[in-house]
Design a protein around this motif. Structure first.
Motif, PDB file in Angstrom:
ATOM      1  N   ASP A  42       0.839  -1.199   0.000  1.00 51.69           N
ATOM      2  CA  ASP A  42       0.000   0.000   0.000  1.00 51.69           C
ATOM      3  C   ASP A  42       0.867   1.239   0.000  1.00 51.69           C
ATOM      4  N   TRP A  60      -0.236  10.125   0.499  1.00 59.14           N
ATOM      5  CA  TRP A  60      -1.465  10.460  -0.218  1.00 59.14           C
ATOM      6  C   TRP A  60      -1.480  11.968  -0.462  1.00 59.14           C
ATOM      7  N   LYS A 106      -5.501  14.402  -2.463  1.00 60.33           N
ATOM      8  CA  LYS A 106      -6.697  13.727  -1.960  1.00 60.33           C
ATOM      9  C   LYS A 106      -7.836  13.717  -2.981  1.00 60.33           C
ATOM     10  N   TYR A 151      -7.590  12.726  -5.961  1.00 65.86           N
ATOM     11  CA  TYR A 151      -7.420  11.576  -6.839  1.00 65.86           C
ATOM     12  C   TYR A 151      -7.172  10.336  -5.988  1.00 65.86           C
ATOM     13  N   PRO A 152      -7.821   9.204  -6.298  1.00 64.87           N
ATOM     14  CA  PRO A 152      -7.616   8.016  -5.475  1.00 64.87           C
ATOM     15  C   PRO A 152      -6.202   7.463  -5.592  1.00 64.87           C
ATOM     16  N   ARG A 153      -5.752   6.833  -4.522  1.00 62.45           N
ATOM     17  CA  ARG A 153      -4.503   6.082  -4.634  1.00 62.45           C
ATOM     18  C   ARG A 153      -4.850   4.638  -4.955  1.00 62.45           C
ATOM     19  N   ARG A 154      -3.852   3.800  -5.126  1.00 61.91           N
ATOM     20  CA  ARG A 154      -4.110   2.401  -5.445  1.00 61.91           C
ATOM     21  C   ARG A 154      -3.815   1.546  -4.225  1.00 61.91           C
ATOM     22  N   SER A 155      -4.650   0.562  -4.027  1.00 66.72           N
ATOM     23  CA  SER A 155      -4.402  -0.324  -2.890  1.00 66.72           C
ATOM     24  C   SER A 155      -3.463  -1.435  -3.329  1.00 66.72           C
ATOM     25  N   PHE A 157     -12.539   2.954   0.863  1.00 66.37           N
ATOM     26  CA  PHE A 157     -11.713   4.009   1.437  1.00 66.37           C
ATOM     27  C   PHE A 157     -10.245   3.627   1.551  1.00 66.37           C
ATOM     28  N   GLY A 158      -9.886   2.433   1.058  1.00 66.79           N
ATOM     29  CA  GLY A 158      -8.476   2.124   0.922  1.00 66.79           C
ATOM     30  C   GLY A 158      -7.838   2.989  -0.158  1.00 66.79           C
ATOM     31  N   CYS A 159      -8.640   3.332  -1.183  1.00 65.41           N
ATOM     32  CA  CYS A 159      -8.120   4.121  -2.294  1.00 65.41           C
ATOM     33  C   CYS A 159      -8.753   5.513  -2.359  1.00 65.41           C
ATOM     34  N   HIS A 160     -10.059   5.607  -2.084  1.00 63.33           N
ATOM     35  CA  HIS A 160     -10.749   6.890  -2.221  1.00 63.33           C
ATOM     36  C   HIS A 160     -10.726   7.649  -0.918  1.00 63.33           C
ATOM     37  N   PRO A 203      -4.721  -1.584   5.430  1.00 64.33           N
ATOM     38  CA  PRO A 203      -4.922  -2.293   4.163  1.00 64.33           C
ATOM     39  C   PRO A 203      -6.234  -3.055   4.105  1.00 64.33           C
ATOM     40  N   GLY A 204      -6.874  -2.998   2.950  1.00 62.48           N
ATOM     41  CA  GLY A 204      -8.147  -3.676   2.780  1.00 62.48           C
ATOM     42  C   GLY A 204      -9.310  -2.768   3.099  1.00 62.48           C
TER      43      GLY A 204
END
Lengths: 246, 141
Positions: A160, A164, A167, A169-173, B118-121, B134-135
């Protein structure tokens, strides 16, 4: 009027009437094919990287990309993700007279993208304006696209991203592949990619971006001159990133 | 041929009753259990009336309560497949619904749904301190 003459005359008349009646139907079919309501239709984004202007010690574009797109930099080459990166190419032997060169590498936004062809879940696809991007909701992290890409442009999120910065723009999991998409979220709002803006602010103007379908644009005219090179142009992927001075 | 001493003509109907009871027992238990759990464990959050101040949401507020996941997926596909960014973003939901504990997590916890949005957004932080792990699971504290 006998029957023979009547048939001879009525044939063309009937054909004309039926043709005129089917015209509006035919017209509506063709306009549906072109998808006139899509805001992406008719565009073809491309980029020219002018290596004669690019400074080998400048990192403006790369920094701007990380800031805009939340691209992870863990500090370990095994896990670092790069959307735009710098590589040094050296001649195979000293006597060839070729010079060492610093080259910017990124997703080449192929017109015939191998990554999209191999994606087993259609997470990678080519948008109508030619941008190749990933639906990270769909990506299962199989890394087939990374193997298929002839430019090594795809990177995998082994971890991960702890940072960030943007904010909006989404990040990648963890567990999805990613690569450059010409900042599609900025293009849709009428902007330009972050790297192009940064390069212009740094005073280099080495990255030239535009719509290749627009004959007035700078990039279309540069491409028309025919002096630009593409990486692995003979592989049939039809990349839309062009190089000057490669 | 040797005749069975257990299953004789005489006690056949008794054996049939025992087998039927064994087969029907789980169905009976689950029927009673479902009835009990329906009374005891229905979360209150789903029964609360929709606040009238949310009536100007992007869709009808009752539709949003029960179909927000479909609405969000519709918007998502429009944005990433066709580049049409004319509707609300996930972070934009937070402009009105600022408290994520109340707006998202309370119902999803009651429904045992794990959110991985909300892990990404980004979603505006709620009053309680939280760290995304994570997750997309959420750890308070």
């Amino acid at each position: 009027m006998d029957r023979r003459i009547f048939l001879k005359k009525s044939g063309p008349a009937l054909a004309g009437v039926s043709g005129a009646m089917s015209l509006p139907i035919l017209a509506s079919c063709s306009s549906q094919d072109a998808q006139a309501d899509s805001p992406l239709a008719g565009k073809k984004w491309g980029m020219v990287i002018d290596l004669t202007r690019c400074q080998s010690d400048c990192t403006a574009c790369m920094d701007a990309c990380r800031q805009e797109n939340n691209v992870a930099l863990h500090g370990d080459p095994r896990w670092d993700v790069h959307w735009i990166r710098r590589a040094t190419i050296r001649p195979k032997d000293e006597s060839s007279g070729l010079e060492e060169k610093s080259v910017l590498l990124m997703c080449n936004q192929c017109d015939n993208p191998p990554c999209a062809q191999v994606c087993p879940v259609q997470a990678t696809y080519k948008r109508e304006d030619g941008i190749v991007l990933i639906d990270h909701h769909r990506c299962i992290g199989c890394r087939y696209c990374m193997i298929a890409c002839p430019y090594n442009a795809r990177f995998f999120n082994y971890k991960d991203n702890p940072e960030w910065p943007n904010k909006e723009y989404p990040r990648r999991s963890h567990g999805v592949a990613e690569s450059c998409h010409f900042c599609a979220h900025l293009l849709d709002k009428g902007g330009r990619p972050a790297c192009v803006e940064a390069c212009e602010q740094a005073g280099q103007r080495a990255l030239i971006f535009g719509d290749m379908n627009d004959p007035e644009s700078e990039i279309a005219q540069l491409v028309k001159e025919g002096l630009l090179k593409r990486i692995r142009a003979d592989w049939g992927t039809e990349p839309k990133v062009y190089y000057q001075g490669l | 041929m040797k005749r069975s001493t257990i299953l004789t003509e005489k006690n056949r109907s008794r054996w049939a009753t025992i087998f039927a009871a064994i087969i029907l027992l789980p169905i009976g238990i689950s029927a009673i259990g479902l009835d009990v759990s329906r009374d005891a464990e229905m979360p209150d959050v789903f029964l609360e009336p929709v606040d009238s101040k949310w009536e100007n949401c992007i869709r009808d507020s009752t539709e949003m309560r029960f179909r927000h996941m479909d609405v969000l997926k519709e918007i998502r596909d429009k944005v990433i497949r066709y580049g049409i960014r004319d509707e609300v973003t996930l972070a934009g939901c937070g402009d009105c619904h600022q408290n994520r504990d109340q707006f998202c997590d309370r119902c999803h916890a009651a429904a045992s749904v794990t959110l991985d949005c909300f892990g990404c957004h980004y979603y505006p932080e709620s009053a309680s301190e939280r760290t995304a792990i994570p997750g997309g699971e959420v750890k308070n504290g």
